[in-house]
Design a protein around this motif. Sequence first.
Motif, PDB file in Angstrom:
ATOM      1  N   PHE A 270      56.803  76.417  68.359  1.00  0.00           N
ATOM      2  CA  PHE A 270      55.833  77.211  67.604  1.00  0.00           C
ATOM      3  C   PHE A 270      56.534  78.109  66.597  1.00  0.00           C
ATOM      4  O   PHE A 270      57.748  78.329  66.666  1.00  0.00           O
ATOM      5  N   ILE A 271      55.715  78.578  65.678  1.00  0.00           N
ATOM      6  CA  ILE A 271      56.147  79.556  64.677  1.00  0.00           C
ATOM      7  C   ILE A 271      55.157  80.698  64.796  1.00  0.00           C
ATOM      8  O   ILE A 271      53.946  80.475  64.728  1.00  0.00           O
ATOM      9  N   LEU A 272      55.660  81.892  65.013  1.00  0.00           N
ATOM     10  CA  LEU A 272      54.763  83.028  65.165  1.00  0.00           C
ATOM     11  C   LEU A 272      55.192  84.110  64.182  1.00  0.00           C
ATOM     12  O   LEU A 272      56.347  84.514  64.165  1.00  0.00           O
ATOM     13  N   LYS A 282      57.549  87.473  58.837  1.00  0.00           N
ATOM     14  CA  LYS A 282      58.522  86.403  59.049  1.00  0.00           C
ATOM     15  C   LYS A 282      57.962  85.398  60.044  1.00  0.00           C
ATOM     16  O   LYS A 282      57.427  85.779  61.081  1.00  0.00           O
ATOM     17  N   GLY A 283      58.130  84.131  59.750  1.00  0.00           N
ATOM     18  CA  GLY A 283      57.706  83.083  60.677  1.00  0.00           C
ATOM     19  C   GLY A 283      58.810  82.846  61.706  1.00  0.00           C
ATOM     20  O   GLY A 283      59.765  82.124  61.443  1.00  0.00           O
ATOM     21  N   VAL A 284      58.668  83.463  62.855  1.00  0.00           N
ATOM     22  CA  VAL A 284      59.694  83.347  63.896  1.00  0.00           C
ATOM     23  C   VAL A 284      59.579  81.963  64.549  1.00  0.00           C
ATOM     24  O   VAL A 284      58.552  81.620  65.128  1.00  0.00           O
ATOM     25  N   GLN A 285      60.646  81.190  64.398  1.00  0.00           N
ATOM     26  CA  GLN A 285      60.641  79.802  64.873  1.00  0.00           C
ATOM     27  C   GLN A 285      61.321  79.712  66.231  1.00  0.00           C
ATOM     28  O   GLN A 285      62.468  80.109  66.388  1.00  0.00           O
ATOM     29  N   HIS A 286      60.568  79.202  67.206  1.00  0.00           N
ATOM     30  CA  HIS A 286      61.121  79.025  68.550  1.00  0.00           C
ATOM     31  C   HIS A 286      61.305  77.551  68.866  1.00  0.00           C
ATOM     32  O   HIS A 286      60.514  76.707  68.435  1.00  0.00           O
ATOM     33  N   ALA A 287      62.334  77.272  69.661  1.00  0.00           N
ATOM     34  CA  ALA A 287      62.600  75.904  70.090  1.00  0.00           C
ATOM     35  C   ALA A 287      61.842  75.611  71.384  1.00  0.00           C
ATOM     36  O   ALA A 287      61.202  76.496  71.953  1.00  0.00           O
ATOM     37  N   THR A 288      61.913  74.372  71.863  1.00  0.00           N
ATOM     38  CA  THR A 288      61.130  73.976  73.027  1.00  0.00           C
ATOM     39  C   THR A 288      61.875  74.205  74.348  1.00  0.00           C
ATOM     40  O   THR A 288      61.365  74.882  75.241  1.00  0.00           O
ATOM     41  N   GLY A 289      63.069  73.655  74.481  1.00  0.00           N
ATOM     42  CA  GLY A 289      63.747  73.642  75.776  1.00  0.00           C
ATOM     43  C   GLY A 289      64.072  75.022  76.316  1.00  0.00           C
ATOM     44  O   GLY A 289      63.659  75.393  77.428  1.00  0.00           O
ATOM     45  N   TRP A 492      61.126  80.600  59.612  1.00  0.00           N
ATOM     46  CA  TRP A 492      60.617  79.357  59.035  1.00  0.00           C
ATOM     47  C   TRP A 492      60.832  79.329  57.522  1.00  0.00           C
ATOM     48  O   TRP A 492      60.353  80.211  56.809  1.00  0.00           O
ATOM     49  N   GLY A 493      61.616  78.366  57.093  1.00  0.00           N
ATOM     50  CA  GLY A 493      61.839  78.178  55.661  1.00  0.00           C
ATOM     51  C   GLY A 493      62.745  79.202  55.012  1.00  0.00           C
ATOM     52  O   GLY A 493      62.885  79.205  53.791  1.00  0.00           O
ATOM     53  N   ASP A 494      63.373  80.091  55.765  1.00  0.00           N
ATOM     54  CA  ASP A 494      64.187  81.127  55.132  1.00  0.00           C
ATOM     55  C   ASP A 494      65.436  81.461  55.955  1.00  0.00           C
ATOM     56  O   ASP A 494      65.585  82.562  56.484  1.00  0.00           O
TER      57      ASP A 494
END
Length: 664
Positions: A270-272, A282-289, A492-494
């Motif tokens: 997700f991106i929050l 800021k689009g905080v990007q989280h990974a899955t595992g 995200w994107g930056d």
Amino acid sequence: MNAATSPIESVLVENRVFPPPADFAAKARVSGMAQYQALCDEAERDYEGYWARLARENVVWSKPFTQVLDQSNPPFFKWFADGELNASANCLDKHMGTPVENKTAIIFEADGGEVTKISYKELLARVSQFANALKARGVQKGDRVLIYMPMTIEGVVAMQACARIGATHSVVFGGFSAKAVQERIVDVGASVVITANYQMRGGKELPLKAIVDDAIALGACDAVKTVLVYERTATACNMVAGRDITFSDALAGQSTECAPVAVNAEHPLFILYTSGSTGKPKGVQHATGGYVLWAKQTVEWTFDMRDSDVFWCTADIGWITGHTYVAYGPLAAGATQIVFEGVPTFPNAGRFWQMVERHGCTVFYTAPTAIRSLIKAADSDPSVHPKNWNLSSLRLLGSVGEPINPEAWMWYHKHVGGERCPIVDTFWQTENGGHMITPLPGATPLVPGSCTLPLPGIAAAIVDESGNDMAHGAGGILVVKKPWPSMIRNIWGDPERFKKSYFPEELKGYYLAGDGAVRSEDRGYFRITGRIDDVLNVSGHRMGTMEIESALVAKTDLVAEAAVVGRPDDLTGEAICAFVVLKRPVPHGEEAKQLANELRNWVAKEIGPIAKPKDIRFGENLPKTRSGKIMRRLLRSIAKGEAITQDTSTLENPAILEQLAKTN
Ligand code: WT7
């Protein structure tokens, strides 16, 4: 980021200590400090080995990982990078064929009090069916889906369904404006929006779909091909032919089985969006595992979750707390949880306590701001005091989002927890994915107002501006010295902004939290002293001062210049104060009031009602240095109503201070 100018006050003297009750400790998952220490030692001895063990124990991998931490390109760390998994399978499928499958996953209580329960098996069917509906609309692995939903079972279903097919969700809190929704749709590149016709809050039916329509009408949203609309209420809403479809139509004929798509451990779950000190959210990007690992492990450690628990995290799914401790963690741990649509004060301020009694809640997790407002309500109306309800089911309480003042802690402990429930004051951030510094309820002796010690494996420390360790008792900058699995992966994107915001060079590559903190001299306990950047914490919600300033100056017909600062507030923790220079003479009396209201409503439209400044002061100018820099520390003093004791000799226009200090 300057510790010297940060709002670190003198170290609070707090002598009360609450050791874990013996019966609690005896049964706890982490029992006693020796066990806590043993886990810390394990992480210290073999950092990767420790995390690999937790990742194997907590996560169901469709393809086991062989690598643990990849540090080849810091700060772009990777965890379990050759492993594959599915987050939804880790929350739902894995319980099938176990006693959990028929257990209640969610007890949903609507705003009006109606209760719906759903078992794990039923939830899996609902999620699968919804995932099929998304696939039927062309959604594929890697696509971004924006979710703008009320607190409902359907909100959780929407998130889980995205995860199931490898689509990356971005949930936007239902209190954000059309403009905020549009900016997020554009930034994240969403092809689908999932929303509801309305949401129910405090007995009122509030539009959601209409806001999505307004957002898309603001432009640059051509990528949005589908808007899925949950019919939360019977009231009709506008539907755009060819683009919008109701849940019932989208789900009709879809199978309730859908194989989960295995994704790489680093795949963005997700991106929050969250506020920073500069620019747009800021689009905080989280990974899955790593995220799934920590969501489950912290539910089990911090909340000591057992099969018989009824867990209730009051956070909305629009915030990180609602991601980790509503949508993912409790499900991954196989817990029964309460999901509540409404607000704590409707139909009255006893609603939380009434619900704890009604559902036999055992673990209750909320924000200090809610506690403070319920204290205030109980003080003025004894009929909503928690003593009116039977809260004996509670065994553990939690706090999150902002520092909890010792008085509120003591009230929570006495009147809600009956002096028998430990309180876990959990410090963490959107960027952290899960708890970072928190007591373990069966181990850590509690000190009111302190989040105590880092979880095993979390290398939290307090340093000076060059990254050197501070002695206990001395305030400094909170950092995390080593990468951990559930950490933010990117903005995200930056990527440049990601590096600059969180890993400034002068801090030796440590993760910069953005908070000041101090450790107690006796126990080394952490106490968070507040943000050291231009981020405010209003009722546990993060707001960037620059964001609010940009919103104000966007009212170009009226506003010439604006500066926003925070001031302490008894109820909301911090309150937003705006200093505004108008393109017309300084208003007074009624005119000032009316203009202030106009500006508040404008900010609500630009960002959302949570960003409305509490105080608005008008002046001819702002206090500036000769080089034109706004002197915010002076504004902070004025906002607090303090006498200015700071040096004002560098000020271009000292007279302005007096003007701003007066009410208009
Ligand atoms: C900021 C993060 C993930 C929690 C919800 C808010 C403050 C959070 C505590 C606490 C003192 C706290 C910090 C942090 N904060 N928890 N227990 N004690 N301060 O997440 O919106 O990302 O905000 O909330 O200032 O940096 P967020």
